[in-house]
Design an enzyme around this catalytic site. Structure first.
Site, PDB file in Angstrom:
ATOM      1  CG  ASP A  93     -10.678 -17.571   4.485  1.00 36.07           C
ATOM      2  OD1 ASP A  93      -9.633 -18.249   4.519  1.00 36.07           O
ATOM      3  OD2 ASP A  93     -11.033 -16.927   3.479  1.00 36.07           O
ATOM      4  CD  GLU A 158      -8.023 -19.015  -0.932  1.00 37.42           C
ATOM      5  OE1 GLU A 158      -7.613 -19.007  -2.109  1.00 37.42           O
ATOM      6  OE2 GLU A 158      -9.214 -19.276  -0.643  1.00 37.42           O
ATOM      7  CG  HIS A 378     -16.586 -21.723  -3.227  1.00 38.01           C
ATOM      8  ND1 HIS A 378     -16.210 -20.491  -3.702  1.00 38.01           N
ATOM      9  CD2 HIS A 378     -15.600 -22.115  -2.406  1.00 38.01           C
ATOM     10  CE1 HIS A 378     -15.029 -20.157  -3.187  1.00 38.01           C
ATOM     11  NE2 HIS A 378     -14.640 -21.139  -2.403  1.00 38.01           N
TER      12      HIS A 378
HETATM   13 ZN   LIG Z   1      -9.849 -22.716  -0.638  1.00 34.03          ZN
END
Ligand SMILES: [Zn+2]
Length: 401
Positions: A93, A158, A378
């Site tokens: 994910d 996760e 991210h």
């Molecule tokens: Zn990660």
């Protein structure tokens, strides 16, 4: 030089174009959690399972249904029949792309620029997924009888806590033995010189202060929730930092951290005394402490307040897992492979973030988190290096020999 490594290393080098292709085909198949409005990992899992099967590997799927009714897939494949098992754990994910305007190109179309692969999920955790898969391929195709059995676990969920991924998988009793070892390529540094063996516990608190809204010219008629909130947060801040002040040199930073972070919007006008005030705290707590105690202490301060009712809610909670021994077999194996392949002696550290390693650790098993990465998870324009992906695959294969 470890026996058989020349052959395995040569094979990994010969796969480098294939590894880039797997990344290129995987990144456009989005895999954001359905719990944050995404499509889940199913299509991506089917693709990756197909790649593993095309190499003649057998795979097993463990699908768990989440709160949205979506099946969350986990893929298991093992090779060899050595004594211990080394599990390589990557998560399929990804988080969403975030503000699209900050990306120079489409986050879901892999952009290759020299050695750099740009796209959402290339570093977190695409690189880990691909390098683990090709480590298995190299071991199988080399025909070498390795000392260890190697297991691949490509897991779901996760990013939002692993409840339908690693955490659930650990309950599949036939899958894991007490002495199994886990390597999680999901955090690291730019030259692979740190091995993470411990993680702090994570606690997000939502603090709601309930006062009474009035006109700002007559504050005595109401209860200013904002002022109550400021006083409460300050008291909690001082209390937590003095009571939970232990240092643990393994961790960076070495102390537990308690930070006020998000603050929700309250009233629209300057002349209104707010009746409600909502704020959040991010707490990262050393394994030396229990989160239960932290919550209890914060609630105790709330309970002493008489002007406003203060609710303290555990918004997200991950209790700290035991730290893996710096001399555990998995750490030693990883250390000696890194030293032999790169000529460096890695440091053992603890971090404030959480990974899949927490779940085996909570079951008393040893886990090490390691990869070579650029710390761009991210972020917009996330990228991974082809060179790191190939070199890490060699380390994983080397561990088993
Ligand atoms: Zn990660």
């Amino acid at each position: 030089m470890t026996k058989g490594f020349d052959r395995v290393s040569g094979l990994v080098d010969s796969y480098s174009q294939d590894m880039v292709r797997t990344m290129k085909e995987m990144i456009p198949i989005r895999a954001v959690s359905p719990m944050s409005g995404g499509e889940g990992e199913m299509e991506r899992a089917r693709y990756l399972e197909g790649v593993l099967k095309s190499w003649g590997l057998s795979t097993h799927r463990y699908d768990y249904t989440d709160g949205t009714g979506t099946a969350r897939p986990n893929i298991i494949s093992t090779v060899g029949d050595g004594q211990g098992v080394i599990w390589l754990v990557g998560h399929m994910d990804t988080v969403a792309e975030g503000d699209r305007s900050l990306w120079k190109t489409d986050p879901f179309a892999l952009r290759l620029e020299g050695d750099l692969m740009y796209g959402r999920g290339t570093s977190d955790d695409g690189q880990g997924v691909v390098s683990c898969m090709y480590a298995l391929r190299a071991l199988v195709e080399s025909g070498i009888t390795a000392r260890y059995k190697v297991g691949l676990a490509l897991v779901a969920d996760e990013e939002l806590g692993s409840r339908f991924g690693m955490q659930k998988l650990m309950e599949e009793r036939k899958l894991f033995g007490k002495r199994d070892m886990f390597v999680v390529p999901d955090s690291g540094n730019s030259d692979g010189s740190v091995i993470e063996i411990g993680e702090k516990g994570l606690l997000w608190l939502k603090i709601t202060v309930n006062g009474r809204q009035v006109h700002a010219s007559t504050p005595g008629l109401g209860v200013n929730a904002f002022r109550e909130s400021i006083e409460f947060l300050h008291e909690v801040d001082v209390m937590l930092h003095s009571k939970y002040s232990k240092k643990n040199a393994l961790f960076r930073p070495s102390m537990s951290t308690f930070e006020m972070t998000k603050h929700e919007k309250n009233v629209d006008s300057t002349n209104i005394v707010p009746g409600t005030d909502i704020s959040y705290m991010d707490c990262r707590v050393l394994p030396d402490y229990r989160l239960d105690d932290v919550v209890k202490d914060v609630r105790e301060v709330a309970g002493r307040k008489t002007r406003a009712r203060i609710d303290v809610e555990e918004y997200v909670r991950d209790d700290p897992a035991p730290v893996t021994d710096a001399n555990a077999e998995v750490v030693k194996l990883l250390e000696s492979s890194i030293t032999e392949l790169r000529g460096i002696k890695p440091k053992k550290i603890g971090i404030g973030g959480g990974t899949c390693a927490a779940f085996p650790r909570k079951k008393g098993m040893q886990a090490a988190v390691w990869m070579t990465e650029q710390d761009v998870a991210h972020q917009p324009n996330e990228y991974a290096r082809v060179g790191d992906m190939v070199a890490d695959a060699k380390v994983f294969a080397h561990m088993a020999l």
